[in-house]
Design an enzyme around this catalytic site. Structure first.
Site, mmCIF file in Angstrom:
data_model
loop_
_atom_site.group_PDB
_atom_site.id
_atom_site.type_symbol
_atom_site.label_atom_id
_atom_site.label_comp_id
_atom_site.label_asym_id
_atom_site.label_seq_id
_atom_site.Cartn_x
_atom_site.Cartn_y
_atom_site.Cartn_z
ATOM 1 N N GLU A 17 0.806 -1.217 0.000
ATOM 2 C CA GLU A 17 0.000 0.000 0.000
ATOM 3 C C GLU A 17 0.849 1.282 0.000
ATOM 4 O OE1 GLU A 17 -3.139 0.067 2.871
ATOM 5 O OE2 GLU A 17 -4.012 -1.829 2.191
ATOM 6 N N GLU A 20 -5.162 -9.257 1.421
ATOM 7 C CA GLU A 20 -5.975 -9.075 2.627
ATOM 8 C C GLU A 20 -7.427 -9.071 2.182
ATOM 9 O OE1 GLU A 20 -5.029 -5.392 4.556
ATOM 10 O OE2 GLU A 20 -2.901 -5.878 4.854
#
Length: 481
Positions: A161, A268
């Site tokens: 990220e 995730e």
């Protein structure tokens, strides 16, 4: 002809140190077992007990530094049915042999993040050029050295990220491709096998498709080491028991990734909204069903309950564990997965040609269209050629203990008796096995289900010197008849 003694000893050594998994490689858009040629669909969980604070270089502790903790968690993850864990923060100067060997013995792969939240141990998304230096590369190369020899090291994440909005998507992409190139060059020089390197992206729809396009394309249409070997997506769009394939936008993701030339999976997933309600995990049926075979599975966030309230289990202050209802619901869905479907490799997937990098691939005006990748920083060439100084190289060791020494409780509050890992034979990968772990936690029940009940609590799964020799001699005598 080999002597009876030499044959017996060789069988004993093999039995004591047998590997439970085969190395995996990327073939087109799939992960494939290099021996069986079966597809590896990731059925996994993100693993960081204690959260980020558990990573403490001063105390030489991280998620894989305590063998007793790993034994406890491996027993539960094996029963849950996972075949892969993702570990976010590891110390390259800490020995991980015991934990890696425990997870290996139960057929669980590890995807390792090379970065950490500490200063100097990751790219600074606000100024990537300032953090891309020799010291940073020494750190991430140290992680490679530490984990490269474990056969259950599935892959490395070069970043997580780093782009979390349009603003951060301008300067960072070229530097992430540079880090991927450096990691792959180091692996090629210092590892006996290829280990895939990729990126874990935030599900920011403004830039998601551009990020995937940027990292899967090839520069100048040739074999390009800066390119991602795989693409992970942190996605929480499926929320609540009433969500569907369409309302969660999974159909949009499948349409986006339909022509992917590299494996794509959820690094995730598992939305925890509405708050306070156990997650149903209905998305598991979709993720591992016929509609989403373009995806390579996913990792549920996360194994242990932390401040963010995503845990499958609660780790109590005395190191005992209590399963949450989330664990039960996930296990129920894993048990319904069609293993034949998810293990079937698609021969056509290896023939997808990656697109050539060009500005035409990028739709958002704020996203980087720069495919001139930064050169390695000063001193990097020497590191890659000669290796880092005094690396700590991990190696598999014999797993001597199998019984979990601390109490573990089902979601009903009753203790699960006789919990232990069950080392796999024949180089198997762990799969969902129809377990109902909380259902085994009955005060009046003898213990676990027949498939995992130990014959003797202290010796289940062990191959000691004496028993190993006895088995080897018996086998040798049979072979000589």
């Amino acid at each position: 002809m080999r002597s009876l003694l030499s044959l017996a000893l060789s069988v004993t050594v093999f039995a004591s140190f047998a590997h439970a998994v085969h190395p995996v490689e990327v073939r087109g858009r799939e992960f494939v077992d290099t021996v069986t040629n079966k597809r590896l669909m990731i059925v996994g969980a993100d693993y960081q007990p204690g959260g980020q604070s558990a990573y403490n270089p001063e105390k030489k502790s991280d998620a894989l530094s305590n063998g007793t903790v790993c034994l406890r968690d491996a027993a539960l993850l094996q029963r849950l049915g996972v075949n892969t864990i993702r570990v976010y923060n590891v110390d390259p100067k800490v020995n991980h042999d015991e934990c890696a060997s425990i997870f290996n013995s139960v057929g669980v792969y590890m995807i390792i993040d090379v970065n950490s939240p500490l200063a100097g141990e990751s790219l600074d998304r606000s100024n990537p050029a300032s953090s891309y230096h020799k010291g940073y590369l020494e750190r991430i190369f140290g992680v490679v050295e530490n984990f490269k020899n474990y056969p259950n090291t599935l892959a490395f994440f070069a970043g997580n990220e780093v782009m979390n909005d349009v603003g951060t998507s301008k300067a960072n992409p070229p530097y992430l491709r540079a880090v991927q190139r450096d990691l792959k060059n180091y692996i090629a020089k210092h590892s006996k096998r290829t280990i895939p390197v990729g990126y874990s992206a935030a599900d920011v729809r403004e830039i998601l498709e551009d990020t995937w396009a940027y990292f899967q394309c090839e520069i100048d249409g040739k074999d390009d080491l800066t390119r991602s070997d795989f693409f992970g997506l942190n996605s929480y769009s499926w929320c609540g028991a009433d969500a569907t394939y369409e309302t969660a936008g999974y159909n949009t993701l499948v349409g986006m990734f339909d022509k992917t030339s590299i494996p794509v999976f959820f690094s995730e997933y598992g939305c925890n909204k509405p708050v306070g309600v156990p997650r149903s995990f209905n998305e598991v049926a979709a993720l591992y069903g016929n509609q989403m075979t373009v995806m390579s599975g996913g990792l549920v966030y996360e194994y242990s309950q932390e401040k963010s309230d995503y845990g499958l289990v609660v780790i109590n202050d005395n190191s005992t564990v209590t399963l949450r209802k989330d664990f039960d619901n996930l296990q129920e869905h894993y048990n319904k997965v069609d293993l034949k479907l998810i293990e079937s490799a698609d021969a056509t997937a290896t023939r997808i040609t990656p697109p050539e990098c060009s500005s035409d691939l990028i739709s958002n005006s704020g996203y980087s269209k720069n495919f001139t990748i930064p050169s390695p920083p000063e001193g990097a060439d020497d590191l890659i050629k000669n290796g880092i100084q005094d690396p700590l190289n991990g190696e598999l060791i014999q797993v001597k203990e199998t019984a979990v020494p601390m109490a573990v409780y089902g979601s009903n509050g009753a203790e699960i008796k006789g919990l232990a890992i069950k080392p796999l034979s024949n180089d198997d990968t762990n799969t969902p096995g129809g377990e109902n772990t909380s259902g085994d936690a009955q005060p009046s029940s003898p213990a676990a289900s027949p498939s995992t009940t130990p014959k003797a609590k202290s010796n289940v799964g062990k191959v000691t010197a004496s028993t190993g020799f006895t088995v080897a001699v018996a086998l040798a005598l049979v072979l000589m008849l």
